[in-house]
Design a protein around this motif. Sequence first.
Motif, PDB file in Angstrom:
ATOM      1  N   LYS A  84     -72.921 -50.475  50.776  1.00 52.42           N
ATOM      2  CA  LYS A  84     -72.644 -48.820  51.057  1.00 52.42           C
ATOM      3  C   LYS A  84     -73.745 -48.417  52.137  1.00 52.42           C
ATOM      4  O   LYS A  84     -73.459 -47.828  53.211  1.00 52.42           O
ATOM      5  N   THR A 122     -67.144 -37.017  46.331  1.00 50.77           N
ATOM      6  CA  THR A 122     -66.171 -38.124  46.861  1.00 50.77           C
ATOM      7  C   THR A 122     -65.061 -38.204  45.842  1.00 50.77           C
ATOM      8  O   THR A 122     -63.800 -38.372  46.437  1.00 50.77           O
ATOM      9  N   GLN A 123     -65.014 -37.972  44.553  1.00 51.74           N
ATOM     10  CA  GLN A 123     -63.810 -37.786  43.665  1.00 51.74           C
ATOM     11  C   GLN A 123     -62.972 -36.833  44.239  1.00 51.74           C
ATOM     12  O   GLN A 123     -61.626 -36.875  44.123  1.00 51.74           O
ATOM     13  N   LYS A 124     -63.226 -35.575  44.181  1.00 51.88           N
ATOM     14  CA  LYS A 124     -62.416 -34.684  44.895  1.00 51.88           C
ATOM     15  C   LYS A 124     -61.507 -34.898  46.297  1.00 51.88           C
ATOM     16  O   LYS A 124     -60.508 -34.799  46.014  1.00 51.88           O
ATOM     17  N   MET A 125     -62.317 -35.435  46.933  1.00 51.32           N
ATOM     18  CA  MET A 125     -61.681 -35.930  48.160  1.00 51.32           C
ATOM     19  C   MET A 125     -60.542 -37.129  48.135  1.00 51.32           C
ATOM     20  O   MET A 125     -59.447 -37.007  48.543  1.00 51.32           O
ATOM     21  N   THR A 126     -60.980 -37.987  47.162  1.00 43.35           N
ATOM     22  CA  THR A 126     -60.308 -39.105  46.761  1.00 43.35           C
ATOM     23  C   THR A 126     -58.876 -38.484  46.054  1.00 43.35           C
ATOM     24  O   THR A 126     -57.737 -39.105  46.364  1.00 43.35           O
ATOM     25  N   ARG A 127     -58.958 -37.438  45.210  1.00 45.20           N
ATOM     26  CA  ARG A 127     -57.841 -36.978  44.487  1.00 45.20           C
ATOM     27  C   ARG A 127     -56.741 -36.256  45.371  1.00 45.20           C
ATOM     28  O   ARG A 127     -55.744 -36.016  45.497  1.00 45.20           O
ATOM     29  N   ARG A 128     -57.551 -35.616  46.538  1.00 42.25           N
ATOM     30  CA  ARG A 128     -56.785 -34.968  47.521  1.00 42.25           C
ATOM     31  C   ARG A 128     -55.999 -36.015  48.297  1.00 42.25           C
ATOM     32  O   ARG A 128     -54.897 -35.610  48.593  1.00 42.25           O
ATOM     33  N   ALA A 129     -56.713 -36.952  48.616  1.00 39.18           N
ATOM     34  CA  ALA A 129     -55.688 -37.912  49.580  1.00 39.18           C
ATOM     35  C   ALA A 129     -54.687 -38.643  48.707  1.00 39.18           C
ATOM     36  O   ALA A 129     -53.717 -38.856  49.312  1.00 39.18           O
ATOM     37  N   ARG A 130     -54.751 -38.953  47.397  1.00 39.86           N
ATOM     38  CA  ARG A 130     -53.962 -39.341  46.515  1.00 39.86           C
ATOM     39  C   ARG A 130     -52.876 -38.492  46.379  1.00 39.86           C
ATOM     40  O   ARG A 130     -51.555 -38.902  46.683  1.00 39.86           O
ATOM     41  N   ARG A 133     -50.701 -38.153  49.493  1.00 44.92           N
ATOM     42  CA  ARG A 133     -49.807 -39.305  49.764  1.00 44.92           C
ATOM     43  C   ARG A 133     -48.541 -39.292  48.808  1.00 44.92           C
ATOM     44  O   ARG A 133     -47.334 -39.505  49.007  1.00 44.92           O
TER      45      ARG A 133
END
Length: 207
Positions: A84, A122-130, A133
């Motif tokens: 990373k 990062t977790q919040k952005m991941t949830r939004r992306a899912r 979709r």
Amino acid sequence: MKLDSKFFDSIRVSSRRQQGAKKEPRANGCQWKGCDKPGSHKAPKGRGRDGEYFHFCMDHVRQYNHEYNYFDGMSDAEVNNFRKDALTGHRPTWKAGANAWAHGTRDGVRTAEAAERVAASTQKMTRRARSSRTEAPTFRRQLKPLERKALHTLDLGEQATREDIKSRFKELVKMHHPDANGGDSRSEEKLREILQAYNHLKQSGLA
């Protein structure tokens, strides 16, 4: 001008053969244990010893490179963190317009509190992306007149899904089947229209 002058000797240009002999570096011996071949190939000594190299012959540098593992001795978590950090050149990062103190970092070291904030973000952005979709709207091509007519025959609107069409078709078949209507000719005619409409939608790829 005297050719044997000491000044002429001091500026005399050496021959190309002599220059080439000076430029050719003397090859070190292969550092592989028990090998006496010239070590003309460099190989890195490993993590923590950047800029340092072993000198091997061709055969042993190939063997060394085949067995070389930069991450040897590191845990999976350390390897993931290294990868990373490699994306940013192993430099600390923060939002534009803010310094290291504003994000809990000092001298390039991120504090635990700042790391938690980054992980939560990062977790919040991941949830939004899912979510985006899974909730993405499905777009359908413009329906042809016969397709609209077929949907109308099944008492469905233009936005009906494949599942809606199949479910409605089963309901109408049960409703207008001759066995359920005592052989009524009107039900037989309606059933024929329903079958034709469903077959057309199926051929069109809508059902």
